[in-house]
Design an enzyme around this catalytic site. Structure first.
Site, short mmCIF file in Angstrom:
data_model
loop_
_atom_site.label_atom_id
_atom_site.label_comp_id
_atom_site.label_asym_id
_atom_site.label_seq_id
_atom_site.Cartn_x
_atom_site.Cartn_y
_atom_site.Cartn_z
CG HIS A 115 -28.89 -20.80 5.50
ND1 HIS A 115 -29.39 -22.19 5.79
CD2 HIS A 115 -27.71 -20.54 6.45
CE1 HIS A 115 -28.83 -22.48 7.35
NE2 HIS A 115 -28.19 -21.23 7.48
CD GLU A 175 -15.12 6.20 -12.43
OE1 GLU A 175 -14.44 7.18 -12.67
OE2 GLU A 175 -15.19 5.16 -13.59
N GLY A 201 -4.76 4.69 -2.49
CA GLY A 201 -5.71 5.08 -2.45
C GLY A 201 -6.38 3.70 -1.50
NE ARG A 202 -3.52 -1.43 -4.28
CZ ARG A 202 -2.96 -0.64 -5.51
NH1 ARG A 202 -4.15 0.21 -5.36
NH2 ARG A 202 -2.21 -0.87 -5.67
CE LYS A 246 -8.83 4.98 -13.47
NZ LYS A 246 -8.03 5.39 -12.45
CE LYS A 287 -2.03 8.89 -4.49
NZ LYS A 287 -1.47 7.47 -4.04
CD GLU A 346 -6.42 -0.60 -7.50
OE1 GLU A 346 -7.92 -0.94 -8.27
OE2 GLU A 346 -6.35 0.19 -6.47
O1 F6P Z 1 -8.57 3.48 -11.25
C1 F6P Z 1 -8.32 2.67 -9.87
C2 F6P Z 1 -7.75 4.01 -9.12
O2 F6P Z 1 -6.86 4.94 -8.89
C3 F6P Z 1 -8.18 3.67 -7.10
O3 F6P Z 1 -6.71 2.60 -6.88
C4 F6P Z 1 -8.24 4.71 -6.82
O4 F6P Z 1 -8.40 3.67 -5.15
C5 F6P Z 1 -9.34 4.80 -7.67
O5 F6P Z 1 -8.60 4.74 -8.64
C6 F6P Z 1 -9.51 6.27 -6.78
O6 F6P Z 1 -8.80 7.24 -7.21
P1 F6P Z 1 -8.93 8.99 -6.76
O7 F6P Z 1 -8.59 9.37 -5.52
O8 F6P Z 1 -7.53 9.13 -7.64
O9 F6P Z 1 -10.39 9.37 -6.81
#
Ligand code: F6P
Length: 523
Positions: free
Chosen positions: A386, A215, A269-270, A513, A209, A355
């Site tokens: 189990h 990452e 995002g979520r 972060k 987003k 979150e």
């Molecule tokens: O670090 C958390 C977060 O901001 C989430 O809320 C989000 O889903 C994820 O990182 C990834 O963010 P992006 O889609 O901006 O890479």
């Protein structure tokens, strides 16, 4: 208009619930069922092919009535209207929360800052459809003229967990494309995937987003470098597409403007799998199935908006969760899907729930003095039986459970499904009713262990009285999965309203972060 700031603990309903709890904490499920022969019908809600039976909870009608009064006092009805109509209820980020607009088939405009968002959504959906069809039909060719065989979704958090969970959950409906997900900055993740794919036939979907997530950008760079070992920069446009709000950053990365699928800041995002973030879902199961997923979620949206609270599935589930969290002091909730395909559901819900509602400052800016977000965990039934279910049956903690099941299987192994469902119902009964001393005594006798009775009896008794919900669908389909996920999204919303917190920001993930970034600069 923002949401009202009402401290739930200062409502009349909370006061009454506190008094009621003194009696309710002693409720015994066995006894409640004995007293009311219609209990299961009284505490069940049907919606389409879904039945939610919440009778195995430590409640009576009085409990439900009081919980509903609480929802009314915190003005849940008004909050729902604001949520669906694009009010900026994510006040700390000054944003609307409109994942529901992504699946709305109605013609009614939904305005954000005076502009209807529906035309943008429809254009994005058309683009997803055309692109998915081109790739799945083999018409989209890679740089050596071969069709695409593999998709790699590069994203993290909401740009990974939702699509990954849905692709796995709906693998019965999948086409011949193989779909992979890279999220972790741990180089093992990307390295392992690169070993299995061919650059000539792989399409990379970079999902972010913000397009600034370390990452994701790191993994995307590593993959592009790997790709350029066999191809040229002119081939990038045939193999890299992006989903983002940040078109400028995507452009800087070198992805063709034509290959950008837009996203908007009013989609969290979520909660974004319904948007272009779901591109890898649409590629994996086809656009028609993706639309079915949206239709299922819309069914739940309509139900949530229109139903009275006592017949409203997400509201009831949210209220029950508040009941255990805030009155019984339960710390966690378990989700147990009786489907191997739903193995990733608990991890997906962990982000969605924790979150969103893991917040300690209320909507007035004050620290809360009551419990908020629950911890969610779980696994698939029957594997969990189990593994960790021993602690639910004989442990010291109160852990309410959502059992998720499907009446019909997707395969033809009828006897397997019969056994799966037998376990689905048996676990709920075992948790609720347990086994008395007398029953345990008789068992030991029947098993010729009379000489051991004194020693073993205490260990063979099950106290029971453990609460659970049965969330039972006809079949696992894109539509039913859409309903299930929509149900949890609205449960999260409802709890956030009740707890007077902001459910749609996530500032809590920022500090780690920031510090990691500082360490990189200093080292
Ligand atoms: O670090 C958390 C977060 O901001 C989430 O809320 C989000 O889903 C994820 O990182 C990834 O963010 P992006 O889609 O901006 O890479």
């Amino acid at each position: 208009m923002p949401l009202q700031n009402i401290n739930p603990t200062e409502t009349t309903a909370w006061d009454k619930l506190t008094k009621h709890f003194n009696e309710a904490k002693n409720y015994e499920l066995k006894e409640l069922f004995r007293k009311n022969k219609n209990r299961q019908d009284d505490f069940s809600i049907l919606l389409d092919e879904l039945s939610v039976d919440y009778s195995k909870n430590r409640i009576t009608q009085e409990t439900i009535d009081l919980l509903i009064s609480l929802a009314e006092e915190v003005q849940l009805k008004e909050a729902i209207e604001k949520y669906f109509s694009g009010d900026k209820i994510n006040a700390t980020e000054n944003r609307a929360v409109l994942h529901t607009a992504l699946r709305s088939s109605s013609d009614t405009p939904i305005l954000v800052e005076g502009k209807d968002v529906k035309p943008k959504i429809n254009t994005a959906l058309r683009k997803m459809k055309a692109f998915s069809n081109k790739v799945t039909s083999g018409k989209w060719k890679g740089y050596t003229g071969k069709s695409i065989t593999d998709i790699v979704n590069i994203g993290i958090g909401g740009s990974d967990l939702g699509p990954k969970m849905v692709v796995e959950a709906l693998q019965f409906y999948k086409n011949k494309l193989n779909t992979h997900f890279v999220s972790n900055i741990d180089g093992d993740h990307v390295s392992d995937i690169l070993k299995t794919i061919n650059p000539e036939t792989t399409l990379f979907v970079v999902v972010s987003k913000s397009f600034t997530t370390q990452e994701t950008i790191n993994n995307a760079n590593t993959i592009r470098d790997w790709f350029l070992k066999s191809a040229t920069v002119f081939d990038v446009s045939k193999h890299f597409v992006a989903v983002s709000c940040n078109t400028k950053a995507v452009d800087n990365f070198g992805i063709d403007k034509k290959n950008i699928f837009p996203m908007w800041d009013w989609v969290g995002g979520r909660f974004s799998l319904w948007s272009t973030v779901g591109l890898s879902i649409s590629l994996s199961i086809g656009f028609d199935n993706f639309k079915e997923l949206l239709r299922g979620a819309e069914k739940m949206d309509d139900h949530f908006k229109a139903s009275d609270f006592d017949k409203n599935i997400p509201v009831i589930l949210a209220l029950l969760s508040v009941w255990y969290n805030n009155f019984f002091d339960a710390e966690t909730e378990m989700v147990l899907p009786y489907s191997e395909y739903l193995e990733k559901l608990p991890a997906y819900l962990q982000q969605a729930v924790m979150e969103s509602n893991g917040k300690d400052i209320d909507r007035n800016g004050n620290e809360v003095d009551y419990q908020t977000g629950t911890i969610v965990w779980g696994g698939t039934g029957v594997n969990s039986q189990h593994a960790f279910m021993q602690l639910l049956h004989h442990g010291t903690k109160l852990i309410p459970v959502d059992f998720i099941g499907f009446k019909e299987p997707l395969h033809s192994l009828e006897d397997h499904h019969e056994k799966l469902l037998a376990n689905y119902f048996a676990q709920q009964d075992a948790l609720a009713y347990g086994k008395t001393k007398e029953e345990a005594h008789l068992d030991l006798k029947t098993n010729n262990q009379l000489n051991q009775i004194n020693k073993l009896l205490p260990y063979k008794v099950f106290k029971g009285n453990h609460p659970s919900n049965s969330i039972l669908f006809k079949k696992l389909t894109p539509f039913s999965l859409g309903m299930l996920l929509g149900m949890y999204e609205h449960k999260i919303f409802t709890q956030g309203v009740i707890w007077n917190i902001f459910s749609y920001d996530q500032f809590g993930v920022e500090l780690g972060k920031e510090l990691a970034q500082k360490k990189l600069i200093n080292d």
